[in-house]
Write a protein that holds these residues in place. Structure first.
Motif, PDB file in Angstrom:
ATOM      1  N   ASP A   1      28.350  75.843  28.640  1.00 37.56           N
ATOM      2  CA  ASP A   1      29.603  75.106  28.762  1.00 37.56           C
ATOM      3  C   ASP A   1      29.375  73.599  28.638  1.00 37.56           C
ATOM      4  N   GLU A   2      28.215  73.195  28.137  1.00 38.64           N
ATOM      5  CA  GLU A   2      27.913  71.777  27.984  1.00 38.64           C
ATOM      6  C   GLU A   2      28.710  71.203  26.811  1.00 38.64           C
ATOM      7  N   LEU A   3      29.044  69.924  26.903  1.00 35.20           N
ATOM      8  CA  LEU A   3      29.852  69.256  25.889  1.00 35.20           C
ATOM      9  C   LEU A   3      29.292  69.438  24.478  1.00 35.20           C
ATOM     10  N   ASP A   4      27.969  69.414  24.330  1.00 36.96           N
ATOM     11  CA  ASP A   4      27.380  69.520  22.990  1.00 36.96           C
ATOM     12  C   ASP A   4      27.416  70.928  22.414  1.00 36.96           C
ATOM     13  N   ASN A   5      28.001  71.879  23.151  1.00 39.42           N
ATOM     14  CA  ASN A   5      28.180  73.241  22.646  1.00 39.42           C
ATOM     15  C   ASN A   5      29.660  73.616  22.542  1.00 39.42           C
ATOM     16  N   LEU A   6      30.536  72.648  22.707  1.00 44.85           N
ATOM     17  CA  LEU A   6      31.965  72.941  22.725  1.00 44.85           C
ATOM     18  C   LEU A   6      32.674  72.232  21.574  1.00 44.85           C
ATOM     19  N   ALA A   7      33.670  72.925  21.031  1.00 41.69           N
ATOM     20  CA  ALA A   7      34.443  72.380  19.917  1.00 41.69           C
ATOM     21  C   ALA A   7      35.919  72.682  20.142  1.00 41.69           C
ATOM     22  N   LEU A   8      36.776  71.863  19.575  1.00 38.19           N
ATOM     23  CA  LEU A   8      38.209  72.113  19.611  1.00 38.19           C
ATOM     24  C   LEU A   8      38.553  73.055  18.473  1.00 38.19           C
ATOM     25  N   ALA A   9      39.273  74.116  18.773  1.00 37.37           N
ATOM     26  CA  ALA A   9      39.613  75.108  17.750  1.00 37.37           C
ATOM     27  C   ALA A   9      41.054  75.577  17.934  1.00 37.37           C
ATOM     28  N   CYS A  10      41.760  75.696  16.810  1.00 41.82           N
ATOM     29  CA  CYS A  10      43.089  76.301  16.874  1.00 41.82           C
ATOM     30  C   CYS A  10      42.905  77.778  17.250  1.00 41.82           C
TER      31      CYS A  10
ATOM     32  N   LYS B   1      37.925  69.227  28.782  1.00 44.19           N
ATOM     33  CA  LYS B   1      38.814  69.644  27.687  1.00 44.19           C
ATOM     34  C   LYS B   1      39.415  68.433  26.983  1.00 44.19           C
ATOM     35  N   GLN B   2      39.837  67.453  27.753  1.00 45.57           N
ATOM     36  CA  GLN B   2      40.421  66.253  27.156  1.00 45.57           C
ATOM     37  C   GLN B   2      39.375  65.475  26.353  1.00 45.57           C
ATOM     38  N   ALA B   3      38.160  65.407  26.856  1.00 44.13           N
ATOM     39  CA  ALA B   3      37.080  64.723  26.119  1.00 44.13           C
ATOM     40  C   ALA B   3      36.815  65.428  24.788  1.00 44.13           C
ATOM     41  N   ILE B   4      36.875  66.749  24.783  1.00 44.05           N
ATOM     42  CA  ILE B   4      36.673  67.532  23.555  1.00 44.05           C
ATOM     43  C   ILE B   4      37.804  67.252  22.571  1.00 44.05           C
ATOM     44  N   ARG B   5      39.026  67.212  23.059  1.00 49.73           N
ATOM     45  CA  ARG B   5      40.185  66.942  22.202  1.00 49.73           C
ATOM     46  C   ARG B   5      40.079  65.555  21.578  1.00 49.73           C
TER      47      ARG B   5
ATOM     48  N   LEU C   1      50.890  69.474  15.632  1.00 49.15           N
ATOM     49  CA  LEU C   1      51.849  70.284  14.894  1.00 49.15           C
ATOM     50  C   LEU C   1      51.844  71.743  15.345  1.00 49.15           C
ATOM     51  N   SER C   2      51.089  72.025  16.389  1.00 55.57           N
ATOM     52  CA  SER C   2      51.006  73.384  16.920  1.00 55.57           C
ATOM     53  C   SER C   2      51.919  73.530  18.134  1.00 55.57           C
ATOM     54  N   ALA C   3      52.452  74.713  18.321  1.00 57.02           N
ATOM     55  CA  ALA C   3      53.275  74.974  19.499  1.00 57.02           C
ATOM     56  C   ALA C   3      52.422  75.059  20.769  1.00 57.02           C
ATOM     57  N   ASN C   4      51.125  75.279  20.599  1.00 55.21           N
ATOM     58  CA  ASN C   4      50.218  75.411  21.740  1.00 55.21           C
ATOM     59  C   ASN C   4      49.067  74.421  21.625  1.00 55.21           C
ATOM     60  N   ARG C   5      48.544  74.021  22.768  1.00 54.79           N
ATOM     61  CA  ARG C   5      47.315  73.226  22.748  1.00 54.79           C
ATOM     62  C   ARG C   5      46.212  74.090  22.164  1.00 54.79           C
ATOM     63  N   PHE C   6      45.270  73.438  21.495  1.00 55.73           N
ATOM     64  CA  PHE C   6      44.152  74.162  20.926  1.00 55.73           C
ATOM     65  C   PHE C   6      43.192  74.603  22.028  1.00 55.73           C
ATOM     66  N   THR C   7      42.323  75.509  21.680  1.00 53.10           N
ATOM     67  CA  THR C   7      41.393  76.098  22.635  1.00 53.10           C
ATOM     68  C   THR C   7      40.026  75.431  22.530  1.00 53.10           C
ATOM     69  N   VAL C   8      39.211  75.676  23.534  1.00 53.80           N
ATOM     70  CA  VAL C   8      37.829  75.216  23.518  1.00 53.80           C
ATOM     71  C   VAL C   8      36.975  76.378  23.032  1.00 53.80           C
ATOM     72  N   ASP C   9      36.215  76.116  21.987  1.00 57.80           N
ATOM     73  CA  ASP C   9      35.353  77.126  21.390  1.00 57.80           C
ATOM     74  C   ASP C   9      33.905  76.822  21.755  1.00 57.80           C
TER      75      ASP C   9
ATOM     76  N   ALA D   1      37.377  65.323  18.885  1.00 55.95           N
ATOM     77  CA  ALA D   1      37.809  66.011  17.659  1.00 55.95           C
ATOM     78  C   ALA D   1      38.987  65.300  16.980  1.00 55.95           C
ATOM     79  N   ARG D   2      39.467  64.225  17.580  1.00 52.36           N
ATOM     80  CA  ARG D   2      40.629  63.508  17.053  1.00 52.36           C
ATOM     81  C   ARG D   2      41.843  64.442  16.929  1.00 52.36           C
ATOM     82  N   TYR D   3      41.917  65.406  17.832  1.00 46.80           N
ATOM     83  CA  TYR D   3      43.062  66.303  17.944  1.00 46.80           C
ATOM     84  C   TYR D   3      43.286  67.175  16.715  1.00 46.80           C
TER      85      TYR D   3
END
Length: 150
Positions: free
Chosen positions: A47-56, A8-12, A28-36, A15-17
């Motif tokens: 669940d491989e890194l190349d299929n995951l994205a950071l999403a609000c 999750k941290q690698a994904i964040r 600027l969000s009250a919650n951490r973003f999710t993994v999409d 994505a440069r957060y």
């Protein structure tokens, strides 16, 4: 198996957060973003890194398990934006100094519509557009590398 905190941290960091769909800043969000899952698990994605994205949460919930949308200009079904294979700046541009995301390609337009990236279903003063205006005042939005039009 759940996605590890390290992944999750690698994904964040990759994505440069920022949300990889609407480019909202996580800080600027009250919650951490999710993994999409770019290709949803329900459609065979991994669940491989190349299929995951950071999403609000907004984008993740609206994306659901859709991988395609309708280009409002052509009425054709096209894939929605894939942050693992495409560059955001090739499909989107900010209007009004960062208040509105405009799709500049069929993929960008279909993604804007499918994920309702500008909350066009809601009144102006109760939408992400109003929130972006506040973020702009903080100097933290839009991301510095994103293309903007006046």
């Amino acid at each position: 198996m759940p996605i590890s905190d390290e992944l999750k941290q690698a994904i964040r960091e990759r994505a440069r957060y920022v949300c990889e769909y609407c480019h909202s800043p996580e800080r600027l969000s009250a919650n951490r973003f999710t993994v999409d899952h770019v290709i949803p698990k329900s459609l065979g994605g991994s669940d491989e890194l190349d299929n995951l994205a950071l999403a609000c949460r907004r984008c993740n919930e609206r994306r659901y398990n859709f991988v395609a949308g309708i280009d409002p200009d052509t009425q054709e079904i096209v894939p929605i934006f894939n942050p693992r294979k495409q560059k955001w700046e090739e499909h989107f541009v900010w209007l009004n100094q960062g208040v509105v995301i405009e799709g500049t390609t069929p993929i960008g337009r279909a993604t804007c519509l499918r994920l309702d990236l500008n909350d066009i279903r809601y009144p102006e003063n109760d939408s992400i557009r109003e929130t972006r205006r506040f973020w702009i005042q903080t100097g933290l939005h839009p991301p510095a590398d994103d293309p903007c039009q006046a």
